[in-house]
Scaffold this motif. Structure first.
Motif, PDB file in Angstrom:
ATOM      1  N   LYS A 174      43.213  35.299  41.126  1.00  0.00           N
ATOM      2  CA  LYS A 174      43.776  33.610  41.071  1.00  0.00           C
ATOM      3  C   LYS A 174      45.010  33.710  39.837  1.00  0.00           C
ATOM      4  N   ARG A 175      44.542  34.278  38.861  1.00  0.00           N
ATOM      5  CA  ARG A 175      45.640  34.160  37.728  1.00  0.00           C
ATOM      6  C   ARG A 175      47.087  34.683  38.024  1.00  0.00           C
ATOM      7  N   LEU A 176      47.091  35.865  38.778  1.00  0.00           N
ATOM      8  CA  LEU A 176      48.433  36.280  39.354  1.00  0.00           C
ATOM      9  C   LEU A 176      49.116  35.417  40.217  1.00  0.00           C
ATOM     10  N   GLN A 177      48.242  34.712  41.222  1.00  0.00           N
ATOM     11  CA  GLN A 177      48.664  33.808  42.130  1.00  0.00           C
ATOM     12  C   GLN A 177      49.226  32.367  41.425  1.00  0.00           C
ATOM     13  N   THR A 178      48.322  31.743  40.534  1.00  0.00           N
ATOM     14  CA  THR A 178      48.993  30.649  40.006  1.00  0.00           C
ATOM     15  C   THR A 178      49.838  30.837  38.674  1.00  0.00           C
ATOM     16  N   ARG A 179      49.596  31.679  37.908  1.00  0.00           N
ATOM     17  CA  ARG A 179      50.602  31.842  36.612  1.00  0.00           C
ATOM     18  C   ARG A 179      51.810  32.545  37.028  1.00  0.00           C
ATOM     19  N   GLU A 180      51.727  33.645  37.834  1.00  0.00           N
ATOM     20  CA  GLU A 180      52.987  34.696  38.237  1.00  0.00           C
ATOM     21  C   GLU A 180      53.382  34.400  39.593  1.00  0.00           C
ATOM     22  N   ARG A 181      52.949  33.458  40.066  1.00  0.00           N
ATOM     23  CA  ARG A 181      53.318  32.947  41.449  1.00  0.00           C
ATOM     24  C   ARG A 181      53.432  34.236  42.611  1.00  0.00           C
ATOM     25  N   GLN A 182      52.499  35.133  42.329  1.00  0.00           N
ATOM     26  CA  GLN A 182      52.588  36.195  43.416  1.00  0.00           C
ATOM     27  C   GLN A 182      51.778  35.817  44.404  1.00  0.00           C
ATOM     28  N   LYS A 183      51.990  36.490  45.555  1.00  0.00           N
ATOM     29  CA  LYS A 183      51.217  36.321  46.642  1.00  0.00           C
ATOM     30  C   LYS A 183      50.071  37.297  46.800  1.00  0.00           C
ATOM     31  N   VAL A 184      48.951  37.363  46.634  1.00  0.00           N
ATOM     32  CA  VAL A 184      47.895  38.146  46.397  1.00  0.00           C
ATOM     33  C   VAL A 184      46.998  38.570  47.692  1.00  0.00           C
ATOM     34  N   LEU A 185      46.767  39.643  47.808  1.00  0.00           N
ATOM     35  CA  LEU A 185      45.670  39.945  48.976  1.00  0.00           C
ATOM     36  C   LEU A 185      44.596  40.757  48.262  1.00  0.00           C
ATOM     37  N   MET A 186      43.281  40.380  48.374  1.00  0.00           N
ATOM     38  CA  MET A 186      42.176  41.314  47.674  1.00  0.00           C
ATOM     39  C   MET A 186      41.541  41.908  48.894  1.00  0.00           C
ATOM     40  N   ALA A 187      41.095  43.304  48.737  1.00  0.00           N
ATOM     41  CA  ALA A 187      40.021  43.828  49.684  1.00  0.00           C
ATOM     42  C   ALA A 187      38.997  44.485  49.000  1.00  0.00           C
ATOM     43  N   SER A 188      37.788  44.423  49.502  1.00  0.00           N
ATOM     44  CA  SER A 188      36.577  45.036  48.957  1.00  0.00           C
ATOM     45  C   SER A 188      36.635  46.192  49.756  1.00  0.00           C
ATOM     46  N   LEU A 189      36.295  47.432  49.107  1.00  0.00           N
ATOM     47  CA  LEU A 189      36.257  48.689  49.492  1.00  0.00           C
ATOM     48  C   LEU A 189      34.724  49.354  49.413  1.00  0.00           C
ATOM     49  N   ASP A 190      33.687  48.269  48.864  1.00  0.00           N
ATOM     50  CA  ASP A 190      32.558  48.684  48.557  1.00  0.00           C
ATOM     51  C   ASP A 190      31.555  48.480  49.987  1.00  0.00           C
ATOM     52  N   THR A 191      31.458  49.689  50.773  1.00  0.00           N
ATOM     53  CA  THR A 191      30.739  49.661  51.927  1.00  0.00           C
ATOM     54  C   THR A 191      29.497  49.939  51.706  1.00  0.00           C
ATOM     55  N   ARG A 192      28.819  50.341  50.557  1.00  0.00           N
ATOM     56  CA  ARG A 192      27.388  50.584  50.165  1.00  0.00           C
ATOM     57  C   ARG A 192      26.504  49.300  49.989  1.00  0.00           C
ATOM     58  N   ARG A 193      27.050  48.525  49.201  1.00  0.00           N
ATOM     59  CA  ARG A 193      26.152  47.469  48.788  1.00  0.00           C
ATOM     60  C   ARG A 193      26.424  46.252  50.128  1.00  0.00           C
ATOM     61  N   PRO A 194      25.552  46.139  50.938  1.00  0.00           N
ATOM     62  CA  PRO A 194      25.761  45.152  52.205  1.00  0.00           C
ATOM     63  C   PRO A 194      26.366  43.747  51.659  1.00  0.00           C
ATOM     64  N   ALA A 195      26.089  43.146  50.713  1.00  0.00           N
ATOM     65  CA  ALA A 195      26.716  41.955  50.523  1.00  0.00           C
ATOM     66  C   ALA A 195      28.141  42.081  49.841  1.00  0.00           C
ATOM     67  N   ALA A 196      28.582  43.028  49.471  1.00  0.00           N
ATOM     68  CA  ALA A 196      29.925  43.195  48.536  1.00  0.00           C
ATOM     69  C   ALA A 196      31.064  42.625  49.130  1.00  0.00           C
ATOM     70  N   GLN A 197      31.249  43.115  50.453  1.00  0.00           N
ATOM     71  CA  GLN A 197      32.567  42.563  51.068  1.00  0.00           C
ATOM     72  C   GLN A 197      32.559  41.035  51.017  1.00  0.00           C
ATOM     73  N   GLU A 198      31.278  40.630  51.560  1.00  0.00           N
ATOM     74  CA  GLU A 198      30.960  39.226  51.876  1.00  0.00           C
ATOM     75  C   GLU A 198      31.226  38.408  50.675  1.00  0.00           C
ATOM     76  N   GLN A 199      30.854  39.037  49.462  1.00  0.00           N
ATOM     77  CA  GLN A 199      31.029  38.357  48.185  1.00  0.00           C
ATOM     78  C   GLN A 199      32.327  37.958  47.726  1.00  0.00           C
ATOM     79  N   LEU A 200      33.186  39.207  47.888  1.00  0.00           N
ATOM     80  CA  LEU A 200      34.450  39.031  47.539  1.00  0.00           C
ATOM     81  C   LEU A 200      35.220  37.886  48.620  1.00  0.00           C
TER      82      LEU A 200
END
Ligand code: GDP
Length: 296
Positions: free
Chosen positions: A122-148
């Motif tokens: 959020k900070r990079l996107q708003t302050r630094e005007r970067q276009k940001v993509l996030m990816a969760s690599l947590d395949t163990r905790r079932p809800a982790a990808q959903e949380q992100l």
């Protein structure tokens, strides 16, 4: 934050300034008390020893006891040496690389890794005007990808679509491809955590590093765990090349042991501080400001 350490140090140093004239014995006595306060704040023993030695050396070298306001001079020396211990110059997140700039977030489960990933995005996107993509690599905790994904929706940051059954390295490659095709400036990889370090976690983290060649590899560590956070940084750095630390839960950290030991013990800079649960509760780490806070 740092309240208890700050109270202790202010008490010791105030006593010095009230005395007017000081003998070397007075300074030594005060330094013994500072030493005790730092140890009680869970600062690493070697860091404390080194700090006290430096302050003493300067106090003698500058002939503090003969000066007009010796107490003030001691405070100034303590202040300067705190800044030195904390790493002196701020070390911001480095965006100077070919796009997409890959940043990998590592750490134990519950340290605040996913929250910090979203805060940083959020900070990079708003302050630094970067276009940001996030990816969760947590395949163990079932809800982790959903949380992100949910955090992405809340903060208006893009997340990599979830595909069931992929392993972390496959997701990494897909994320890099999506970042390139989508014209993203920054790709944030939120890796899986565990409750403790084990070989499997280290092997997985190393294979993600190899696949993504990150420009920043940030350890997210809970400040409340004190010296464990410092040990954790050393363990992670043996397996991946950490470029910096994010200390979370600083809002509840009255002692400050991890913040004060991290740089000196690990050689890695603290880059950011997590100061609350809200998405904007992320601060740059400025050694001089922290020293001011600690000395009140
Ligand atoms: P992860 O398992 O490492 O991904 O941890 P999460 O990001 O899910 O965070 C665990 C909990 O810590 C959540 O309830 C967060 O809101 C909370 N948290 C994260 N960072 C901070 C912080 O800087 N301060 C406080 N007070 N809570 C935080």
């Amino acid at each position: 934050m740092f309240e208890s350490l700050s109270d202790r140090l202010s008490g010791i140093l105030d006593k010095l300034t009230r005395r007017g004239a000081l003998s070397e014995a007075d300074v030594s006595e005060a330094m013994r008390e500072v030493r005790r306060a730092l140890l009680e704040a869970d600062v690493a023993l070697d860091v404390v020893k080194d700090f006290i030695d430096r302050v003493k050396q300067k106090a003698v070298g500058q002939e503090v006891v003969k000066s007009v306001a010796p107490g003030q001079m001691v405070i100034k020396i303590v202040h300067d040496e705190l800044i030195e211990t904390l790493g002196r110059d701020p070390q911001p997140i480095d965006l100077a690389a070919a796009v997409p700039v890959v940043m990998m977030m590592v750490g134990l489960q519950g340290s605040g890794k996913t929250t910090t990933t979203a805060k940083l995005a959020k900070r990079l996107q708003t302050r630094e005007r970067q276009k940001v993509l996030m990816a969760s690599l947590d395949t163990r905790r079932p809800a982790a990808q959903e949380q992100l994904k949910i955090l992405g929706e809340q903060t208006d940051v893009a997340t990599l679509p979830i595909v069931e059954g992929e392993d972390p390295v496959t997701i990494t490659k897909r994320a890099m491809d999506a970042a390139r095709r989508g014209g993203f400036d920054v790709l944030l990889l939120d890796t899986a955590g565990r409750t403790h370090i084990d070989e499997e976690l280290m092997a997985e983290t190393a294979s993600i590093e190899k696949a993504s060649n990150p420009h920043e590899t940030l350890l997210v560590a809970d400040a409340l765990t004190g010296q464990d956070a410092v040990n954790l940084a050393q363990s992670f750095d043996r397996c991946v090349s950490l470029t910096g630390i994010v200390l979370t839960r600083i809002d509840g950290d009255g002692r400050g042991g991890a913040a004060l030991s991290m740089r000196a013990v690990t050689g890695k800079p603290i880059k950011l501080l997590g100061t609350g649960e809200k998405i904007d509760a992320l601060e740059d780490f400025h050694p001089d400001r922290i020293a001011n806070r600690i000395l009140g």
